[in-house]
Scaffold this motif. Structure first.
Motif, PDB file in Angstrom:
ATOM      1  N   VAL A  29       0.780  -1.118  -0.215  1.00  0.00           N
ATOM      2  CA  VAL A  29      -0.076  -0.083  -0.023  1.00  0.00           C
ATOM      3  C   VAL A  29       0.851   1.308   0.039  1.00  0.00           C
ATOM      4  O   VAL A  29       0.624   2.223  -0.829  1.00  0.00           O
ATOM      5  N   ARG A  30       1.817   1.095   0.749  1.00  0.00           N
ATOM      6  CA  ARG A  30       2.780   2.439   0.813  1.00  0.00           C
ATOM      7  C   ARG A  30       3.517   2.644  -0.459  1.00  0.00           C
ATOM      8  O   ARG A  30       3.715   3.772  -0.861  1.00  0.00           O
ATOM      9  N   GLN A  72       1.215   4.618  -2.615  1.00  0.00           N
ATOM     10  CA  GLN A  72       0.984   5.887  -2.133  1.00  0.00           C
ATOM     11  C   GLN A  72       2.111   6.819  -2.752  1.00  0.00           C
ATOM     12  O   GLN A  72       1.991   7.786  -2.926  1.00  0.00           O
ATOM     13  N   ALA A  73       3.398   6.194  -2.612  1.00  0.00           N
ATOM     14  CA  ALA A  73       4.519   7.009  -3.141  1.00  0.00           C
ATOM     15  C   ALA A  73       4.730   6.839  -4.578  1.00  0.00           C
ATOM     16  O   ALA A  73       5.739   7.497  -5.052  1.00  0.00           O
ATOM     17  N   GLY A  89      -3.805  -0.615  -2.937  1.00  0.00           N
ATOM     18  CA  GLY A  89      -3.300   0.602  -2.548  1.00  0.00           C
ATOM     19  C   GLY A  89      -3.433   1.619  -3.935  1.00  0.00           C
ATOM     20  O   GLY A  89      -3.894   2.801  -3.787  1.00  0.00           O
ATOM     21  N   HIS A  90      -2.980   0.935  -5.215  1.00  0.00           N
ATOM     22  CA  HIS A  90      -3.304   2.018  -6.380  1.00  0.00           C
ATOM     23  C   HIS A  90      -4.839   2.301  -6.394  1.00  0.00           C
ATOM     24  O   HIS A  90      -4.867   3.300  -6.747  1.00  0.00           O
ATOM     25  N   VAL A 103      -5.707   4.797  -3.763  1.00  0.00           N
ATOM     26  CA  VAL A 103      -5.204   6.163  -3.972  1.00  0.00           C
ATOM     27  C   VAL A 103      -5.770   6.974  -5.001  1.00  0.00           C
ATOM     28  O   VAL A 103      -6.213   8.380  -4.999  1.00  0.00           O
ATOM     29  N   LEU A 105      -3.755   5.025   4.558  1.00  0.00           N
ATOM     30  CA  LEU A 105      -3.705   6.037   3.936  1.00  0.00           C
ATOM     31  C   LEU A 105      -4.476   7.338   4.630  1.00  0.00           C
ATOM     32  O   LEU A 105      -4.441   8.435   4.194  1.00  0.00           O
TER      33      LEU A 105
END
Length: 330
Positions: free
Chosen positions: A218-219, A222-223, A260-261, A264, A299
């Protein structure tokens, strides 16, 4: 097949008929589920090909209900109304609500004499972008709004799945939505790409380790920057080859990256287009929904609520809107 105790005062048979499964609900006049059953006879796994397969699947699941309650109305939602279904129920356009669905429903006369009313799907076709569709999720949304009409004033609903949906609700109507092929992409990458070759099928990592790998994915999402996705997913292989991550955790990492994508992107659209404070609702069952809750938490977002199976309530409201039964309490 799953089954429960048959109650009295049955008013409706409701079918949630998807691609891989068929679920039936015997419902009372107050909207309660009196009995429920499920089997694997989704539209791609019928007892036999063609219309005869739909007839047989319906009779196998609901035959004794129909015998015990002659003339009971029957409604159905999901892929049974697709082009590959029993009979196609064409999409209705956004904005749409339960009344819109009922007004465009398609009837099927079964060999048993029962008339089945099939709900249509919904089409979002903006002039400035590609079209999007949903079929089945509209019934789940109808179930949510039946119990919480206040959420219908202004909300975003997320329905995780093979094809996840982010649906915006204003004034009790679905006004726009986006589909993310997150679940299908995960399955394809694990089963049919080089990434899956390092992922043991029988992996059972400790919960804390699984969560940590998911969080790392997930991180990473996010990055990420524009165009990073196909580069990032290759890490689900290289992390294993270099032994920076145990093989049994690679699926969790990939799951976190894909979810995650989606999060986001979905949150970005919601924040850009909507005011702060709009309810964010998750609709779904089990471990997948819990992963979305965890991803949102990472998030910095807390969903307003998470709801389980809302399809029976939605099918009941669809039947009410179609005039097949009286509203609960009347």
């Amino acid at each position: 097949m799953e089954t429960g105790r048959t109650g009295v005062g049955a008013s409706l048979i409701a079918l949630d008929w998807g691609t891989s499964s068929l679920r039936g609900f015997l419902m009372g006049g107050d909207g309660r589920v009196l009995d429920q059953r499920a089997n694997a006879h989704g539209i791609q796994n019928l007892p036999m090909p063609g219309i005869a397969g739909f007839e047989q699947a319906f009779a196998d699941l609901c035959g004794d209900w129909m015998a015990a309650h002659p003339g009971l109305p029957v409604v159905a939602g999901g892929m049974v109304g697709s082009a590959q279904g029993w009979r196609e129920a064409p999409y209705v356009r956004c904005p749409a609500d339960t009344t819109t669905l009922a007004s465009q429903a398609i009837p099927v006369e079964s060999a048993s004499g029962s008339r089945i009313l099939i709900a249509p799907g919904v089409l979002y076709d903006p002039p400035s972008g590609p079209p999007d569709i949903l079929r089945g999720e509209e019934i789940q949304i109808a179930g949510v709004l039946a119990d919480r009409p206040d959420w219908g004033r202004d909300a975003c609903m997320v329905l995780p799945g093979t094809h996840s949906k982010w649906v915006e609700i204003v004034g009790g109507r679905m006004i726009r939505f986006s589909t993310y092929m997150t679940g299908e992409t995960f399955a394809v990458l694990c089963k049919h790409s080089i990434l899956g070759r390092l992922m043991p099928a029988d992996a059972a990592p400790a919960e804390a380790e699984s969560d940590a790998a998911f969080a790392e994915g997930v991180r990473a999402a996010q990055a990420s920057g524009p165009g990073d996705f196909t580069h990032q997913i290759f890490a689900a292989r290289t992390l294993g080859i270099t032994r920076r991550m145990p093989a049994e955790l690679l699926k969790d990492y990939l799951s976190g990256l894909l979810i995650g994508h989606e999060l986001v992107s979905g949150l970005g659209h919601m924040r850009n287009e909507l005011h702060e404070g709009r309810p964010l609702l998750l609709i779904g069952e089990g471990a997948l929904c819990r992963r979305y809750v965890r991803g949102l938490e990472l998030l910095g977002v807390e969903p307003t609520d998470r709801l389980e199976n809302t399809a029976p309530r939605g099918l009941f409201q669809f039947a009410v809107a179609a005039g097949l039964i009286a509203p609960a309490g009347e």
